[in-house]
Scaffold this motif. Structure first.
Motif, PDB file in Angstrom:
ATOM      1  N   TYR A 222     -27.078 -25.901  60.708  1.00  0.00           N
ATOM      2  CA  TYR A 222     -26.800 -26.293  59.314  1.00  0.00           C
ATOM      3  C   TYR A 222     -25.602 -25.530  58.748  1.00  0.00           C
ATOM      4  O   TYR A 222     -24.904 -26.034  57.870  1.00  0.00           O
ATOM      5  CB  TYR A 222     -28.079 -26.171  58.476  1.00  0.00           C
ATOM      6  CG  TYR A 222     -29.056 -27.193  59.000  1.00  0.00           C
ATOM      7  CD1 TYR A 222     -28.989 -28.510  58.569  1.00  0.00           C
ATOM      8  CD2 TYR A 222     -29.954 -26.874  60.011  1.00  0.00           C
ATOM      9  CE1 TYR A 222     -29.810 -29.478  59.123  1.00  0.00           C
ATOM     10  CE2 TYR A 222     -30.778 -27.830  60.572  1.00  0.00           C
ATOM     11  CZ  TYR A 222     -30.703 -29.136  60.126  1.00  0.00           C
ATOM     12  OH  TYR A 222     -31.499 -30.105  60.682  1.00  0.00           O
ATOM     13  N   GLU A 223     -25.356 -24.357  59.285  1.00  0.00           N
ATOM     14  CA  GLU A 223     -24.115 -23.638  58.954  1.00  0.00           C
ATOM     15  C   GLU A 223     -22.956 -24.504  59.449  1.00  0.00           C
ATOM     16  O   GLU A 223     -21.965 -24.731  58.740  1.00  0.00           O
ATOM     17  CB  GLU A 223     -24.116 -22.277  59.667  1.00  0.00           C
ATOM     18  CG  GLU A 223     -22.915 -21.405  59.376  1.00  0.00           C
ATOM     19  CD  GLU A 223     -22.909 -20.144  60.255  1.00  0.00           C
ATOM     20  OE1 GLU A 223     -22.781 -20.261  61.501  1.00  0.00           O
ATOM     21  OE2 GLU A 223     -23.049 -19.048  59.697  1.00  0.00           O
ATOM     22  N   HIS A 224     -23.098 -25.040  60.655  1.00  0.00           N
ATOM     23  CA  HIS A 224     -22.076 -25.895  61.250  1.00  0.00           C
ATOM     24  C   HIS A 224     -21.922 -27.186  60.433  1.00  0.00           C
ATOM     25  O   HIS A 224     -20.810 -27.609  60.123  1.00  0.00           O
ATOM     26  CB  HIS A 224     -22.483 -26.201  62.701  1.00  0.00           C
ATOM     27  CG  HIS A 224     -21.466 -27.001  63.434  1.00  0.00           C
ATOM     28  ND1 HIS A 224     -21.479 -28.379  63.476  1.00  0.00           N
ATOM     29  CD2 HIS A 224     -20.365 -26.620  64.132  1.00  0.00           C
ATOM     30  CE1 HIS A 224     -20.447 -28.802  64.171  1.00  0.00           C
ATOM     31  NE2 HIS A 224     -19.751 -27.762  64.580  1.00  0.00           N
ATOM     32  N   HIS A 225     -23.029 -27.797  60.068  1.00  0.00           N
ATOM     33  CA  HIS A 225     -23.008 -29.054  59.289  1.00  0.00           C
ATOM     34  C   HIS A 225     -22.333 -28.831  57.930  1.00  0.00           C
ATOM     35  O   HIS A 225     -21.510 -29.625  57.489  1.00  0.00           O
ATOM     36  CB  HIS A 225     -24.456 -29.519  59.090  1.00  0.00           C
ATOM     37  CG  HIS A 225     -24.588 -30.895  58.508  1.00  0.00           C
ATOM     38  ND1 HIS A 225     -24.668 -32.036  59.264  1.00  0.00           N
ATOM     39  CD2 HIS A 225     -24.634 -31.315  57.213  1.00  0.00           C
ATOM     40  CE1 HIS A 225     -24.766 -33.094  58.485  1.00  0.00           C
ATOM     41  NE2 HIS A 225     -24.760 -32.682  57.226  1.00  0.00           N
ATOM     42  N   PHE A 226     -22.670 -27.721  57.311  1.00  0.00           N
ATOM     43  CA  PHE A 226     -22.108 -27.375  55.991  1.00  0.00           C
ATOM     44  C   PHE A 226     -20.584 -27.266  56.078  1.00  0.00           C
ATOM     45  O   PHE A 226     -19.847 -27.786  55.253  1.00  0.00           O
ATOM     46  CB  PHE A 226     -22.715 -26.037  55.553  1.00  0.00           C
ATOM     47  CG  PHE A 226     -22.314 -25.547  54.184  1.00  0.00           C
ATOM     48  CD1 PHE A 226     -22.992 -25.950  53.043  1.00  0.00           C
ATOM     49  CD2 PHE A 226     -21.264 -24.642  54.034  1.00  0.00           C
ATOM     50  CE1 PHE A 226     -22.644 -25.465  51.777  1.00  0.00           C
ATOM     51  CE2 PHE A 226     -20.908 -24.155  52.779  1.00  0.00           C
ATOM     52  CZ  PHE A 226     -21.603 -24.571  51.647  1.00  0.00           C
ATOM     53  N   ARG A 227     -20.128 -26.611  57.137  1.00  0.00           N
ATOM     54  CA  ARG A 227     -18.682 -26.380  57.270  1.00  0.00           C
ATOM     55  C   ARG A 227     -17.950 -27.616  57.760  1.00  0.00           C
ATOM     56  O   ARG A 227     -16.887 -27.950  57.249  1.00  0.00           O
ATOM     57  CB  ARG A 227     -18.418 -25.224  58.243  1.00  0.00           C
ATOM     58  CG  ARG A 227     -18.867 -23.896  57.676  1.00  0.00           C
ATOM     59  CD  ARG A 227     -18.650 -22.769  58.673  1.00  0.00           C
ATOM     60  NE  ARG A 227     -19.167 -21.516  58.135  1.00  0.00           N
ATOM     61  CZ  ARG A 227     -19.466 -20.467  58.868  1.00  0.00           C
ATOM     62  NH1 ARG A 227     -19.309 -20.500  60.169  1.00  0.00           N
ATOM     63  NH2 ARG A 227     -19.937 -19.368  58.303  1.00  0.00           N
ATOM     64  N   ASN A 228     -18.537 -28.299  58.759  1.00  0.00           N
ATOM     65  CA  ASN A 228     -17.764 -29.346  59.422  1.00  0.00           C
ATOM     66  C   ASN A 228     -18.077 -30.759  58.956  1.00  0.00           C
ATOM     67  O   ASN A 228     -17.260 -31.645  59.133  1.00  0.00           O
ATOM     68  CB  ASN A 228     -17.961 -29.246  60.938  1.00  0.00           C
ATOM     69  CG  ASN A 228     -17.485 -27.892  61.417  1.00  0.00           C
ATOM     70  OD1 ASN A 228     -16.325 -27.539  61.232  1.00  0.00           O
ATOM     71  ND2 ASN A 228     -18.393 -27.109  61.963  1.00  0.00           N
ATOM     72  N   VAL A 229     -19.255 -30.986  58.424  1.00  0.00           N
ATOM     73  CA  VAL A 229     -19.564 -32.341  57.935  1.00  0.00           C
ATOM     74  C   VAL A 229     -19.401 -32.382  56.417  1.00  0.00           C
ATOM     75  O   VAL A 229     -18.690 -33.222  55.873  1.00  0.00           O
ATOM     76  CB  VAL A 229     -20.997 -32.775  58.360  1.00  0.00           C
ATOM     77  CG1 VAL A 229     -21.297 -34.188  57.855  1.00  0.00           C
ATOM     78  CG2 VAL A 229     -21.146 -32.697  59.878  1.00  0.00           C
ATOM     79  N   ILE A 230     -20.004 -31.438  55.715  1.00  0.00           N
ATOM     80  CA  ILE A 230     -19.829 -31.407  54.254  1.00  0.00           C
ATOM     81  C   ILE A 230     -18.413 -30.911  53.929  1.00  0.00           C
ATOM     82  O   ILE A 230     -17.811 -31.314  52.935  1.00  0.00           O
ATOM     83  CB  ILE A 230     -20.908 -30.517  53.593  1.00  0.00           C
ATOM     84  CG1 ILE A 230     -22.291 -31.144  53.845  1.00  0.00           C
ATOM     85  CG2 ILE A 230     -20.666 -30.332  52.095  1.00  0.00           C
ATOM     86  CD1 ILE A 230     -23.468 -30.317  53.372  1.00  0.00           C
ATOM     87  N   GLY A 231     -17.882 -30.048  54.796  1.00  0.00           N
ATOM     88  CA  GLY A 231     -16.492 -29.610  54.627  1.00  0.00           C
ATOM     89  C   GLY A 231     -16.299 -28.462  53.662  1.00  0.00           C
ATOM     90  O   GLY A 231     -15.258 -28.369  53.019  1.00  0.00           O
TER      91      GLY A 231
END
Ligand code: UDP
Length: 491
Positions: A222-231
């Protein structure tokens, strides 16, 4: 680590919101910047709020850190509030709570003027001050936002949701894991008003990035999702409570103005725990805000008693406590004391100290993010009892993604803690459910959960350890370096 002389130039203002669940971790973060980042730190607050953490600031100062509080007068008399009531946790009624919120809004101009005049190098602001994003833009400094929650809930709240119709179940789409909640458990923040929510979203976009009280091994997907999907840009610096509160006094005094009474209560709690066997006590707490209705309090009491487990139960005082409740509690407490079975702590407990005590074997938690991280860092499996805010998402994360908690079975989200205290019978969790969940988590049935959370405890402690290149430690050093480089190449 950056050299002390380079760090001397970094002046950072911290703007904590006046509610314990946000203020406590933000003060910890401010202390982290002064202690391990060598920055010159100012916490902007009011007198009554400062009183709850001033001792730890004074200790840091004495140890050579450059950290101070800057006090802004709170408009108590204008709002008809008792002197010293300056934090939402002090409110004993919804009316008082809305007056305190109004008072906090009235501090905007004096704080804004102070920031304009002082021109710090960086502003670390609570999410609930969206206006601070504009001041930061105006004077050309980075604003770092602090949400007080974790990555998972952020991603889940923003995720697209589909309804199956069957049992009113809602599923999230596009996340690393599919989460199913009852429609009644989905957080609904429309009560804040659409213009405020828009202002929050707008201030998010204007911020340089977010400081998160989390660590990579806990929420990596979710750290990854926050940075790379949510941006969104972010720095995971957790678990902050463990990193900065090493001193015994910091742990006992955290979050409350120290009084002789508080010290005496804390000592008797620790003495009581010292007399108990390892892993034999369950810690029951619903955070800094929840005030349950009488019927719920009675169900918890009966559930704990029939579980046969030793416990410490922290219970907030209500504005009025009817005779029936007082009589019930008096006899319950007396019986529990006599059987050496349980302690009821009215109002405030030294949570960090309790959680890390070897006698504690598990917790019952409302899934407030700070309590979750504190329990993980202490290696404790959880009974999850979410109530409001983002807590139902946190429950899903703990129980279904990480596998370190068991649900007591709450089915309805509520807008805030006041509705919790006005709860009807329909939302009351019965004594059988309490007993069952407590027995489960304290028995061998929770062995898998316990092993998983013990591993996470190790990872949490390593994350903030510089000797093994911990992830939060590295993130923090990178952030300090980046903030310093912004001084020469402004945004
Ligand atoms: N806390 C404490 N003693 C209490 C109640 C709460 O020290 O009696 C601290 C707890 O350790 C945590 C914070 O207050 O750091 C509560 O934050 P959380 O996010 O868990 O819940 P909230 O109070 O915001 O609902």
């Amino acid at each position: 680590m950056a050299s002390e002389s380079e760090n001397k130039e970094l002046r950072i203002f911290f703007l904590p919101y006046f509610i314990a669940g946000h203020m406590i971790p933000m003060v910890d973060i401010a202390r982290l910047f002064a202690t391990h980042g060598g920055a010159d730190v100012t916490i902007i607050t009011t007198a009554a709020n400062a009183a709850t953490f001033q001792n730890s600031i004074d200790r840091d100062k004495k140890a050579g850190q450059r950290i101070k509080t800057h006090l802004i007068p709170f408009p108590s008399s204008e709002l008809g509030l008792p002197l010293g009531v300056e934090n939402l946790n002090d409110a004993v009624s919804p009316q008082m709570s809305s007056r305190i919120s109004k008072g906090i809004k009235m501090l905007r101009d004096p704080i804004r003027n102070l920031i304009r005049e002082s021109r710090p190098d960086c502003l670390v602001s609570d999410m609930f001050y969206p206006w601070s994003a504009d001041v930061a833009v105006e004077i050309g400094i980075p604003r770092l936002i602090f949400h007080g929650s974790g990555y998972f809930q952020f991603c889940a709240a923003l995720a697209e949701k589909t309804e199956s119709g069957e049992n009113d179940v809602v599923s999230t789409r596009g996340l690393p894991h599919t989460i199913k909640l009852l429609r009644s458990q989905v957080a609904d923040f429309s009560g804040f008003g659409s213009s405020f929510i828009e202002a929050l979203q707008d201030s998010n976009k204007k911020s340089y990035g977010a400081i998160m009280n989390s660590f990579t091994d806990f929420e990596s997907d979710y750290e990854h999702h926050f940075r790379n999907v949510i941006g969104s840009k972010s720095w995971s610096l957790g678990p902050i409570s463990y990193w900065i509160n090493k001193d015994f006094s910091d742990k006992t005094e955290r979050g409350r103005t120290t009084t002789t009474q508080l010290r005496a209560n804390n000592n008797s709690i620790v003495n009581w725990l010292d007399s108990k066997e390892e892993n034999s006590v369950i810690y029951v707490s619903f955070g800094s805000l929840t005030r349950f209705p009488t019927i719920q309090i009675m169900e918890i009491a009966h559930g704990l008693e029939s579980s046969g487990q030793k416990f410490i139960w922290v219970m907030k005082k209500k504005e009025t406590e009817e005779e029936a409740l007082l009589l019930f509690l008096e006899s319950f407490e007396e019986r529990m004391k006599r059987k050496e079975m349980g302690l009821v702590v009215r109002e405030w407990a030294p949570q960090l100290l309790i959680l890390e005590h070897p006698a504690i074997g598990a917790t019952v938690t409302h899934c407030g993010w700070n309590s979750v991280l504190e329990a993980v860092t202490a290696g404790l499996p959880m009974v999850t009892w979410p109530l409001f805010a983002e807590q139902f998402y946190n429950e899903k994360f703990l129980n279904e993604v990480v596998g370190i908690g068991v649900s007591v079975g709450v089915t309805r989200w509520s807008f805030d803690w006041w509705r919790v205290s006005e709860g009807t019978e329909a939302v009351v969790v019965g004594r059988e459910k309490v007993e069952k969940a407590v027995r489960f988590v304290m028995s061998e049935m929770s062995l898998g959960m316990r092993e998983r959370v013990k591993k996470l405890e190790m990872s949490a402690k390593m994350a903030v350890d510089n000797t093994c290149g911990g992830s939060s430690w590295s993130n923090f050093m990178a952030l300090i370096h980046e903030l310093k480089s912004l001084k020469t190449q402004p945004i």
